[in-house]
Scaffold this motif. Sequence first.
Motif, PDB file in Angstrom:
ATOM      1  N   ILE A 183       0.836  -1.206   0.000  1.00 27.83           N
ATOM      2  CA  ILE A 183       0.000   0.000   0.000  1.00 27.83           C
ATOM      3  C   ILE A 183       0.868   1.253   0.000  1.00 27.83           C
ATOM      4  O   ILE A 183       0.598   2.220  -0.718  1.00 27.83           O
ATOM      5  N   ALA A 184       1.955   1.244   0.816  1.00 27.58           N
ATOM      6  CA  ALA A 184       2.849   2.393   0.863  1.00 27.58           C
ATOM      7  C   ALA A 184       3.516   2.630  -0.487  1.00 27.58           C
ATOM      8  O   ALA A 184       3.639   3.773  -0.941  1.00 27.58           O
ATOM      9  N   ALA A 185       3.939   1.549  -1.162  1.00 28.37           N
ATOM     10  CA  ALA A 185       4.579   1.690  -2.461  1.00 28.37           C
ATOM     11  C   ALA A 185       3.601   2.244  -3.491  1.00 28.37           C
ATOM     12  O   ALA A 185       3.953   3.086  -4.316  1.00 28.37           O
ATOM     13  N   ALA A 186       2.340   1.783  -3.415  1.00 28.90           N
ATOM     14  CA  ALA A 186       1.324   2.281  -4.337  1.00 28.90           C
ATOM     15  C   ALA A 186       1.069   3.770  -4.101  1.00 28.90           C
ATOM     16  O   ALA A 186       0.886   4.545  -5.042  1.00 28.90           O
ATOM     17  N   GLY A 187       1.082   4.187  -2.819  1.00 33.25           N
ATOM     18  CA  GLY A 187       0.878   5.601  -2.515  1.00 33.25           C
ATOM     19  C   GLY A 187       2.016   6.467  -3.010  1.00 33.25           C
ATOM     20  O   GLY A 187       1.800   7.551  -3.573  1.00 33.25           O
ATOM     21  N   GLU A 188       3.242   5.989  -2.830  1.00 33.59           N
ATOM     22  CA  GLU A 188       4.399   6.749  -3.316  1.00 33.59           C
ATOM     23  C   GLU A 188       4.384   6.863  -4.838  1.00 33.59           C
ATOM     24  O   GLU A 188       4.717   7.906  -5.400  1.00 33.59           O
ATOM     25  N   GLU A 189       4.015   5.770  -5.504  1.00 34.48           N
ATOM     26  CA  GLU A 189       3.941   5.801  -6.968  1.00 34.48           C
ATOM     27  C   GLU A 189       2.886   6.794  -7.432  1.00 34.48           C
ATOM     28  O   GLU A 189       3.091   7.528  -8.409  1.00 34.48           O
ATOM     29  N   ALA A 190       1.756   6.840  -6.729  1.00 35.20           N
ATOM     30  CA  ALA A 190       0.700   7.792  -7.087  1.00 35.20           C
ATOM     31  C   ALA A 190       1.178   9.226  -6.896  1.00 35.20           C
ATOM     32  O   ALA A 190       0.887  10.111  -7.715  1.00 35.20           O
ATOM     33  N   LEU A 191       1.947   9.471  -5.807  1.00 31.94           N
ATOM     34  CA  LEU A 191       2.477  10.816  -5.577  1.00 31.94           C
ATOM     35  C   LEU A 191       3.467  11.212  -6.662  1.00 31.94           C
ATOM     36  O   LEU A 191       3.474  12.352  -7.138  1.00 31.94           O
ATOM     37  N   ARG A 192       4.319  10.258  -7.075  1.00 35.32           N
ATOM     38  CA  ARG A 192       5.286  10.563  -8.134  1.00 35.32           C
ATOM     39  C   ARG A 192       4.586  10.873  -9.446  1.00 35.32           C
ATOM     40  O   ARG A 192       4.971  11.793 -10.174  1.00 35.32           O
ATOM     41  N   GLU A 193       3.541  10.096  -9.755  1.00 34.82           N
ATOM     42  CA  GLU A 193       2.796  10.345 -10.984  1.00 34.82           C
ATOM     43  C   GLU A 193       2.109  11.700 -10.938  1.00 34.82           C
ATOM     44  O   GLU A 193       2.096  12.440 -11.938  1.00 34.82           O
ATOM     45  N   SER A 194       1.572  12.066  -9.761  1.00 36.65           N
ATOM     46  CA  SER A 194       0.910  13.364  -9.628  1.00 36.65           C
ATOM     47  C   SER A 194       1.913  14.497  -9.780  1.00 36.65           C
ATOM     48  O   SER A 194       1.646  15.519 -10.428  1.00 36.65           O
ATOM     49  N   ALA A 195       3.101  14.315  -9.175  1.00 36.16           N
ATOM     50  CA  ALA A 195       4.136  15.342  -9.274  1.00 36.16           C
ATOM     51  C   ALA A 195       4.609  15.500 -10.713  1.00 36.16           C
ATOM     52  O   ALA A 195       4.796  16.618 -11.211  1.00 36.16           O
ATOM     53  N   ALA A 196       4.803  14.374 -11.405  1.00 35.52           N
ATOM     54  CA  ALA A 196       5.253  14.432 -12.793  1.00 35.52           C
ATOM     55  C   ALA A 196       4.205  15.104 -13.668  1.00 35.52           C
ATOM     56  O   ALA A 196       4.525  15.908 -14.559  1.00 35.52           O
ATOM     57  N   GLU A 197       2.932  14.795 -13.407  1.00 29.49           N
ATOM     58  CA  GLU A 197       1.859  15.404 -14.184  1.00 29.49           C
ATOM     59  C   GLU A 197       1.794  16.910 -13.925  1.00 29.49           C
ATOM     60  O   GLU A 197       1.603  17.706 -14.855  1.00 29.49           O
ATOM     61  N   TYR A 198       2.002  17.303 -12.662  1.00 25.02           N
ATOM     62  CA  TYR A 198       1.980  18.733 -12.322  1.00 25.02           C
ATOM     63  C   TYR A 198       3.126  19.474 -13.006  1.00 25.02           C
ATOM     64  O   TYR A 198       2.944  20.560 -13.559  1.00 25.02           O
ATOM     65  N   LEU A 199       4.301  18.875 -12.982  1.00 24.89           N
ATOM     66  CA  LEU A 199       5.455  19.500 -13.635  1.00 24.89           C
ATOM     67  C   LEU A 199       5.258  19.615 -15.132  1.00 24.89           C
ATOM     68  O   LEU A 199       5.641  20.611 -15.756  1.00 24.89           O
ATOM     69  N   ALA A 200       4.634  18.586 -15.735  1.00 23.98           N
ATOM     70  CA  ALA A 200       4.395  18.621 -17.170  1.00 23.98           C
ATOM     71  C   ALA A 200       3.423  19.737 -17.519  1.00 23.98           C
ATOM     72  O   ALA A 200       3.603  20.461 -18.510  1.00 23.98           O
TER      73      ALA A 200
END
Length: 216
Positions: A183-200
């Motif tokens: 669950i923690a790994a899934a949450g971190e992956e979701a945060l990274r995807e959100s951050a990458a999308e925000y930067l894009a």
Amino acid sequence: MCHDNDGIYRVKLLYMILVQLAVDSDTEAVANQGFKLGCISCKMRGEVPATAAVNWYFKASDDDEFSHLYSYEDLIGDVIDPRFYERLDWNGSKQTKDLQDGSIYILNVTYNDTGTYQCRFNRVLMYPNYEFQTNASKTIIINVVPRLTRGMASIFSEVMMYVSIIGLQFWLVVEMVYCYRKIAAAGEEALRESAAEYLAIASESKDNCAGVQVAE
């Protein structure tokens, strides 16, 4: 959410083994005392509604065939063998037709109660469009003694039961840690995807603004 159907099945299987060990450890009854005859039959799928009937049979040490001892169905118990009148009580599931525990209790055990007991579960699983009938049986050989003695089989069963309980608890801790990390790994992956999308999005907005300024 962490899904592990195989893990859940292993927990149920180990639980049933523990219950079986606990029930099978008692094979000696003491004269003039009470004795519980354990019989458990659990459904593999708890979400399926069902009804069940339990019938007990008894064959004394000097008998050739089993005789019908006791019947329990639709919340009603009936002592059939006259040798057990007023000496037998239902000790299984209460206030439900979906029986999981079909145990009975013998009061004031006598030496004539020595013999083989057989418990038979007749269960009907009720699915939306059809019904499915299953049967399960368990045989218990009881020896009536003046006082309780513990044999090696009983001691070994009890030791194995405690070892299995400890093993089950350790396995549950491992499963919980595994699920937490997943669950923690899934949450971190979701945060990274959100951050990458925000930067894009931010980069695209910056490029658009620069283009507008050049055009002006």
